[in-house]
Enzyme design. Structure first.
Site, short mmCIF file in Angstrom:
data_model
loop_
_atom_site.label_atom_id
_atom_site.label_comp_id
_atom_site.label_asym_id
_atom_site.label_seq_id
_atom_site.Cartn_x
_atom_site.Cartn_y
_atom_site.Cartn_z
N SER A 20 67.92 -33.00 50.04
CA SER A 20 68.03 -32.89 51.50
C SER A 20 67.03 -31.90 52.07
O SER A 20 67.01 -31.67 53.28
CB SER A 20 69.45 -32.51 51.90
OG SER A 20 69.82 -31.28 51.30
N ASN A 107 78.71 -25.13 49.46
CA ASN A 107 79.62 -25.76 50.43
C ASN A 107 79.95 -24.83 51.60
O ASN A 107 79.93 -25.26 52.75
CB ASN A 107 80.91 -26.22 49.73
CG ASN A 107 80.64 -27.27 48.67
OD1 ASN A 107 79.51 -27.74 48.53
ND2 ASN A 107 81.65 -27.62 47.90
N THR A 152 77.82 -49.29 96.85
CA THR A 152 78.81 -49.48 95.79
C THR A 152 78.61 -50.93 95.34
O THR A 152 78.22 -51.78 96.16
CB THR A 152 80.27 -49.27 96.27
OG1 THR A 152 80.54 -50.22 97.31
CG2 THR A 152 80.49 -47.87 96.81
N HIS A 153 78.84 -51.20 94.08
CA HIS A 153 78.54 -52.54 93.53
C HIS A 153 77.08 -52.92 93.76
O HIS A 153 76.75 -54.10 93.84
CB HIS A 153 79.44 -53.62 94.14
CG HIS A 153 80.90 -53.28 94.16
ND1 HIS A 153 81.78 -53.69 93.19
CD2 HIS A 153 81.62 -52.53 95.04
CE1 HIS A 153 82.99 -53.22 93.48
NE2 HIS A 153 82.91 -52.52 94.59
N ASN A 282 54.46 -48.06 86.22
CA ASN A 282 55.82 -48.19 85.69
C ASN A 282 56.49 -46.82 85.52
O ASN A 282 55.84 -45.85 85.12
CB ASN A 282 55.79 -48.89 84.33
CG ASN A 282 55.22 -50.30 84.45
OD1 ASN A 282 55.43 -50.98 85.45
ND2 ASN A 282 54.47 -50.71 83.43
N GLU A 287 62.54 -44.70 82.17
CA GLU A 287 63.01 -45.79 81.30
C GLU A 287 63.25 -45.29 79.88
O GLU A 287 64.24 -45.65 79.23
CB GLU A 287 61.99 -46.93 81.29
CG GLU A 287 61.91 -47.66 82.62
CD GLU A 287 60.77 -48.66 82.61
OE1 GLU A 287 61.01 -49.80 82.22
OE2 GLU A 287 59.65 -48.30 83.00
N TYR A 314 84.95 -30.68 50.37
CA TYR A 314 83.56 -31.14 50.49
C TYR A 314 83.30 -32.41 49.69
O TYR A 314 83.74 -32.55 48.55
CB TYR A 314 82.59 -30.04 50.01
CG TYR A 314 81.13 -30.43 50.16
CD1 TYR A 314 80.46 -30.20 51.36
CD2 TYR A 314 80.45 -31.09 49.14
CE1 TYR A 314 79.14 -30.60 51.53
CE2 TYR A 314 79.13 -31.50 49.30
CZ TYR A 314 78.48 -31.25 50.49
OH TYR A 314 77.18 -31.64 50.66
N GLN A 319 76.47 -34.23 53.60
CA GLN A 319 75.04 -33.88 53.72
C GLN A 319 74.37 -34.71 54.83
O GLN A 319 73.36 -34.31 55.38
CB GLN A 319 74.34 -34.13 52.37
CG GLN A 319 72.85 -33.84 52.36
CD GLN A 319 72.30 -33.75 50.95
OE1 GLN A 319 72.51 -32.73 50.28
NE2 GLN A 319 71.65 -34.78 50.48
N1 ARG Z 1 72.58 -30.07 50.66
C1 ARG Z 1 74.01 -30.03 50.70
C2 ARG Z 1 74.50 -30.45 52.09
O1 ARG Z 1 73.74 -30.46 52.98
C3 ARG Z 1 74.49 -28.64 50.42
C4 ARG Z 1 75.85 -28.62 49.81
C5 ARG Z 1 75.81 -29.24 48.47
N2 ARG Z 1 77.04 -29.04 47.77
C6 ARG Z 1 77.30 -29.65 46.62
N3 ARG Z 1 78.42 -29.40 46.09
N4 ARG Z 1 76.44 -30.44 46.03
O2 ARG Z 1 75.66 -30.78 52.27
#
Ligand code: ARG
Length: 454
Positions: A20, A107, A152-153, A282, A287, A314, A319
């Site tokens: 991530s 977590n 209105t409408h 435009n 838009e 968790y 994530q």
């Molecule tokens: N990258 C993870 C997230 O955004 C961090 C927590 C990961 N925890 C785990 N037990 N793998 O949620």
């Protein structure tokens, strides 16, 4: 970070799927702030020596500097921002870095980082919305007592002040700001110290952590705290509705800017042309603003769907919470300044508005006058309706009907010329919240107060 119990390594596509870092790297500042507070907490709990704590903090500041200067080089092993910061800390200070994660889990760490980030984002969103409100207020003041056909409408209904129509959007945006502000107390809850799910086994003073990080309170249940994303849903609900409000505002203005209406002209700075039709100008700014509401609504649905069906505590699904949250704030950061600019630089054509007023829009005033002359409203409504039809059949405005027609409709309807005055019609609606110039002046003052409050 977690390889001890594994003998094999991740498949390459699984690694990419799992990482991530590309998304949560923007939490670097919050991650480091949270880690400094955690180091202090561990020292207060007697887990770290003072010099160890100082060395950890100095190292974290070095990592911070690298991010700040854009010099941080991620490795493929940097799974997320938390592992990346800790890995780099190790590069700087060696094995001592391994003490930082004592009693902490990613977590409770990621929950803390995201809440810290969100508190900053709420402030930013508030400033952005406030500026759109300020632009509406400036225009509402600048257009004076110009009268607009109120619909209105999407059918001509009654005359209203243009300033009144502009301020209608101001108050919607004000509720959006209130909703985001109200969410703050549920964002400002510290999860740190919740560990992976059960709480930390070290005597860390969570209240002191909260105070150091600027949280208003601490979470009451570690299972809940590590999985609570309610505040993200709340913010995405508020920003989705804000997106809808911006879309509605844009829609009003897009209609007003067409040749058929011609009530407003957007500045060139907020319009684009057509590659084929040379004459086109435009309203793309508005838009796109209308279109962006789709993303904002989508982000809310994404997170609600993500949470539905998760078992307690968790799960990695969580994530997926950050991309929609970040996207909502990024979308607002792009959209709202453009909308404010388009509003500020637009020019109203008050003659076109005046020309679009027709006598039938005063039919309610005729009925109201009959009421003042003693006729029950239901009957008055019917009489005024017949006069509208008669004018329509003769192909004239109501005011052009002969005096006999009015008297025939009702004997009390002598001396009606004064009724056919749009300014009078507007001025009659002098209740708080009404469209009379008097009432709108009070409304402008109220709006001014709201903006001055911050
Ligand atoms: N990258 C993870 C997230 O955004 C961090 C927590 C990961 N925890 C785990 N037990 N793998 O949620």
């Amino acid at each position: 970070m977690w390889g001890g119990r594994f003998s094999g390594s991740l498949a390459e596509h699984m690694r990419l799927f799992n990482d991530s870092f590309p998304i949560d790297r923007r939490l670097w500042a919050e991650d480091i702030r949270g880690s400094i507070a955690w180091a202090n907490g561990l020292e207060r709990a007697g887990i770290l020596q003072a010099d160890e704590c100082q060395a950890l903090i100095a190292g974290l500041r070095q990592v911070s500097q690298e991010f700040e200067e854009g010099l941080f080089l991620p490795l493929t092993s940097d799974e997320d921002i938390h592992t990346a910061v800790e890995r780099r800390l190790g590069d700087f200070i060696g094995a001592l870095a391994g003490k930082l994660h004592t009693g902490r889990s990613r977590n409770d760490q990621v929950a803390t980082d995201t809440r810290l980030w969100t508190l900053g984002a709420l402030k930013l969103a508030d400033d952005l919305i406030r500026d759109v409100q300020a632009a509406l207020l400036e225009q509402a003041k600048a257009v004076g007592d110009a009268i607009l056909p109120g619909y209105t409408h999407l059918q001509r209904a009654q005359p209203v002040l243009l300033s009144h129509a502009l301020l209608a959007h101001f108050w919607r945006l004000d509720r959006d700001r209130q909703r985001l502000h109200d969410a703050t107390k549920r964002v400002s809850v510290l999860p740190l110290g919740s560990g992976a799910l059960a709480g930390t086994a070290f005597a860390v003073d969570r209240a002191a952590l909260a105070a150091e990080l600027g949280f208003a309170s601490i979470s009451q249940n570690s299972l809940d705290a590590t999985s609570d994303r309610d505040y993200i849903v709340e913010i995405l609900a508020a920003t989705a509705l804000l997106g809808v409000h911006i879309s509605q505002l844009a829609e009003d203005w897009i209609i007003w800017s067409s040749a058929e209406w011609g009530f407003v002209a957007l500045d060139d700075a907020y319009s684009t042309g057509s590659s084929l039709m040379p004459q086109k100008k435009n309203p793309d700014s508005l838009e796109l603003a209308r279109g962006k509401s789709g993303r904002l609504i989508g982000n809310l649905v994404t997170v609600l769907t993500l949470l539905k069906g998760l078992p307690s505590a968790y799960d990695k699904d969580l994530q997926e919470d950050k991309a929609p949250l970040f996207d909502a704030i990024d979308t607002l950061s792009l959209t709202l300044p453009v909308v404010a600019g388009a509003i500020r630089t637009a020019r109203f054509n008050t003659e076109r508005m005046a020309a679009a007023l027709d006598d039938a829009m005063l039919a309610t005033d005729v009925a109201d006058e009959l009421v003042r002359r003693g006729v029950p409203f239901r009957e008055a409504h019917h009489i005024a309706g017949r006069l509208v039809r008669e004018a329509e059949q003769r192909g004239v405005g109501m005011r052009q009907l002969p005096a006999e027609s009015f008297v025939a409709a009702h004997p009390s309807l002598t001396d009606v010329a004064g009724l056919f005055d749009f300014a009078r019609s507007v001025a009659m609606r002098d209740v708080p919240g009404g469209t009379a110039p008097n009432a709108v002046r009070d409304q402008l003052i109220a709006a001014q107060h709201v903006l001055a409050e911050g």
